[in-house]
Design a protein around this motif. Structure first.
Motif, PDB file in Angstrom:
ATOM      1  N   LEU A  75      43.704  45.570  50.232  1.00  0.00           N
ATOM      2  CA  LEU A  75      43.030  44.843  49.717  1.00  0.00           C
ATOM      3  C   LEU A  75      43.967  43.240  49.147  1.00  0.00           C
ATOM      4  O   LEU A  75      45.097  44.309  47.566  1.00  0.00           O
ATOM      5  CB  LEU A  75      41.480  43.992  48.844  1.00  0.00           C
ATOM      6  N   PRO A  76      44.793  42.154  48.454  1.00  0.00           N
ATOM      7  CA  PRO A  76      45.381  42.080  47.773  1.00  0.00           C
ATOM      8  C   PRO A  76      44.752  42.002  46.160  1.00  0.00           C
ATOM      9  O   PRO A  76      44.009  41.783  46.035  1.00  0.00           O
ATOM     10  CB  PRO A  76      45.368  40.059  48.616  1.00  0.00           C
ATOM     11  N   VAL A  77      45.936  41.741  46.128  1.00  0.00           N
ATOM     12  CA  VAL A  77      45.358  41.585  44.051  1.00  0.00           C
ATOM     13  C   VAL A  77      45.237  40.038  43.433  1.00  0.00           C
ATOM     14  O   VAL A  77      46.137  39.183  44.347  1.00  0.00           O
ATOM     15  CB  VAL A  77      46.979  42.236  43.429  1.00  0.00           C
ATOM     16  N   ALA A  78      44.606  40.366  43.224  1.00  0.00           N
ATOM     17  CA  ALA A  78      43.948  38.402  42.740  1.00  0.00           C
ATOM     18  C   ALA A  78      44.297  38.666  41.408  1.00  0.00           C
ATOM     19  O   ALA A  78      44.233  39.252  40.483  1.00  0.00           O
ATOM     20  CB  ALA A  78      42.339  38.399  42.311  1.00  0.00           C
ATOM     21  N   VAL A  79      45.507  37.597  41.495  1.00  0.00           N
ATOM     22  CA  VAL A  79      46.115  37.434  40.038  1.00  0.00           C
ATOM     23  C   VAL A  79      45.396  35.923  39.360  1.00  0.00           C
ATOM     24  O   VAL A  79      45.829  34.878  39.574  1.00  0.00           O
ATOM     25  CB  VAL A  79      47.500  37.488  39.875  1.00  0.00           C
ATOM     26  N   VAL A  80      44.448  36.074  38.206  1.00  0.00           N
ATOM     27  CA  VAL A  80      44.162  34.500  37.996  1.00  0.00           C
ATOM     28  C   VAL A  80      45.098  34.238  36.716  1.00  0.00           C
ATOM     29  O   VAL A  80      45.163  34.661  35.171  1.00  0.00           O
ATOM     30  CB  VAL A  80      42.808  34.384  37.268  1.00  0.00           C
ATOM     31  N   THR A  81      46.257  33.213  36.741  1.00  0.00           N
ATOM     32  CA  THR A  81      46.981  32.729  35.960  1.00  0.00           C
ATOM     33  C   THR A  81      46.535  31.779  34.492  1.00  0.00           C
ATOM     34  O   THR A  81      46.987  31.257  33.864  1.00  0.00           O
ATOM     35  CB  THR A  81      47.731  32.655  36.116  1.00  0.00           C
ATOM     36  N   SER A  82      45.213  31.146  35.247  1.00  0.00           N
ATOM     37  CA  SER A  82      44.727  29.715  34.147  1.00  0.00           C
ATOM     38  C   SER A  82      43.606  30.294  33.755  1.00  0.00           C
ATOM     39  O   SER A  82      43.720  31.323  33.547  1.00  0.00           O
ATOM     40  CB  SER A  82      43.371  28.949  35.246  1.00  0.00           C
ATOM     41  N   ASP A  83      43.869  29.646  32.592  1.00  0.00           N
ATOM     42  CA  ASP A  83      42.962  29.579  31.039  1.00  0.00           C
ATOM     43  C   ASP A  83      41.088  29.114  30.921  1.00  0.00           C
ATOM     44  O   ASP A  83      41.171  29.135  31.852  1.00  0.00           O
ATOM     45  CB  ASP A  83      43.791  28.070  30.651  1.00  0.00           C
ATOM     46  N   ILE A  84      40.431  30.272  30.894  1.00  0.00           N
ATOM     47  CA  ILE A  84      39.195  30.412  31.154  1.00  0.00           C
ATOM     48  C   ILE A  84      38.654  29.323  30.308  1.00  0.00           C
ATOM     49  O   ILE A  84      37.746  28.813  31.441  1.00  0.00           O
ATOM     50  CB  ILE A  84      38.690  32.037  30.341  1.00  0.00           C
ATOM     51  N   ALA A  85      39.013  28.614  29.378  1.00  0.00           N
ATOM     52  CA  ALA A  85      38.627  27.766  29.141  1.00  0.00           C
ATOM     53  C   ALA A  85      39.154  26.150  30.044  1.00  0.00           C
ATOM     54  O   ALA A  85      38.000  25.343  29.797  1.00  0.00           O
ATOM     55  CB  ALA A  85      39.371  27.505  27.860  1.00  0.00           C
ATOM     56  N   LEU A  86      39.611  26.456  31.361  1.00  0.00           N
ATOM     57  CA  LEU A  86      39.683  25.352  32.127  1.00  0.00           C
ATOM     58  C   LEU A  86      38.761  26.170  33.181  1.00  0.00           C
ATOM     59  O   LEU A  86      38.599  25.582  33.927  1.00  0.00           O
ATOM     60  CB  LEU A  86      40.751  25.281  32.934  1.00  0.00           C
TER      61      LEU A  86
END
Length: 140
Positions: A74-85
């Protein structure tokens, strides 16, 4: 920016075919639209006659990646956005889904396939909103 070195056109095509096939089968066999918000929303006011297929459909969404992982990585999901957004963005998507009487899967896949005027307008609106959001976020 698109990372063309890791593009997966055949896997993407296969995924699109499977989504279309699942939506078509649900419509032909159950007379139901494969819109996730409607399927999930129908479980909030459960009916013993209507719940089993909804539970099976949603279970399939959860089990499918696990089954796929047995044969491929499975591809690795990388979340770069701020949780507040992300939290307000998710709430706005939910509000838009309610306002538009359906989600992107219901309107964009099933509604367009049926040439539903309401779905055509809804899809144009959410695509325009997405493009505007990307332009504002990345273009300015």
């Amino acid at each position: 920016m698109v990372d063309w070195t890791h593009a997966t056109p055949l896997a993407s095509l296969a995924g699109g075919v499977l989504i279309g096939l699942a939506a078509a089968l649900l419509l032909v066999m159950n007379g139901r639209i494969a819109g996730i918000s409607g399927i999930l929303g129908g479980l909030l006011k459960p009916s013993w006659r209507d719940s089993p297929w909804r539970i099976c459909f949603l279970a399939g969404l959860l089990v499918a990646p696990w089954l796929y992982s047995l044969w491929a990585v499975l591809p690795v999901a990388v979340v770069t956005s701020d949780i507040a957004l992300l939290v307000p963005a998710g709430l706005l998507v939910g509000f838009g889904t309610r306002l538009g009487s359906g989600c992107t899967s219901g309107h964009g896949v099933c509604g367009l396939a049926r040439l539903s005027p309401r779905s055509i307008v809804a899809t144009m609106v959410f695509m325009a909103a997405a493009m505007l959001t990307v332009y504002i976020h990345h273009g300015m």
